[in-house]
Each structure stands twice: as C-alpha cells, then as structure tokens.
Enzyme design. Structure first.
Site: not given
Length: 117
Positions: A16, A48, A67-68, A93
């Site tokens: 990954e 934005y 990913i947290e 993900k």
C-alpha cells in the site's frame, strides 16, 4: 464537499505504501456564513478551493498506517480556521485490501468547538 479524490500511500501493508491508491474525502463544515451571504464576499467565508487543496495535500503527504490518522489531520487543519464551529471529515478507502466483497471502507472524524460559558 463530497467526492474529493486524491492519490496517497496510506496503509499498514508495504504494497500500500509502495503502490498507493485513490482516497475519497467528504467534508462538511458548520459555520455562521451570514456575513458572507450579506456581503457576497469570499473573504468572509471559507474558500472551498483552498480547503480542497489543503485536504489533497494531506492525503498526498506523508504516508500513515491508518486512515483514521489522515482523517484526523484533515479535521484538525480545518479547525485551525476560527470561523468553523464544527467539521466532519469522511475519508473513504475504496480499494482497501480486504479479501471480501464490500461497498466502502470509511472513517469519520468530527471536531467541534467547546461552548464557552
């Protein structure tokens, strides 16, 4: 903002971090934009485009195992703007290495300013 896409190298597995994959970010903000609406002035609210750029930079940035962690970094960056009362960051993900059929993997990070008494 929904569906912001960026390529990153996050994950616990070597492949990954080596190969990377696409991540998708959804961001919801809570803020008082009455002044911006009244003045029709971008400087009176959150830009934005700039927000998207910062979120993409975090996803493209230093690889993280979780990913947290990435979602938390985006949420903390958003809350650096004192105009934002609360934020929700959903990090998807979609190509997570799970050996089963699944629709989505996502984590949600929320931040809220404490009310001052």
């Amino acid at each position: 903002m929904r569906g912001l896409r960026a390529f990153g190298h996050h994950g616990c597995f070597d492949f990954e971090r080596r190969d990377g994959q696409e991540f998708v970010v959804d961001i919801t903000l809570w803020l008082d934009f009455a002044a911006a609406a009244a003045s029709d002035d971008l400087d009176a609210t959150v830009d934005y485009g700039a927000l998207a750029g910062r979120a993409v930079a975090i996803v493209r940035g230093e690889p993280r195992n979780l990913i947290e962690t990435v979602a938390s970094e985006i949420a903390d960056d958003i809350m650096a703007d004192p105009r934002v009362a609360a934020a929700e960051v959903v990090l998807h993900k979609p190509s997570a290495p799970i050996p089963h059929t699944f629709a989505d993997v996502r984590v949600v990070a929320t931040r809220r300013r404490e009310a001052v008494a």
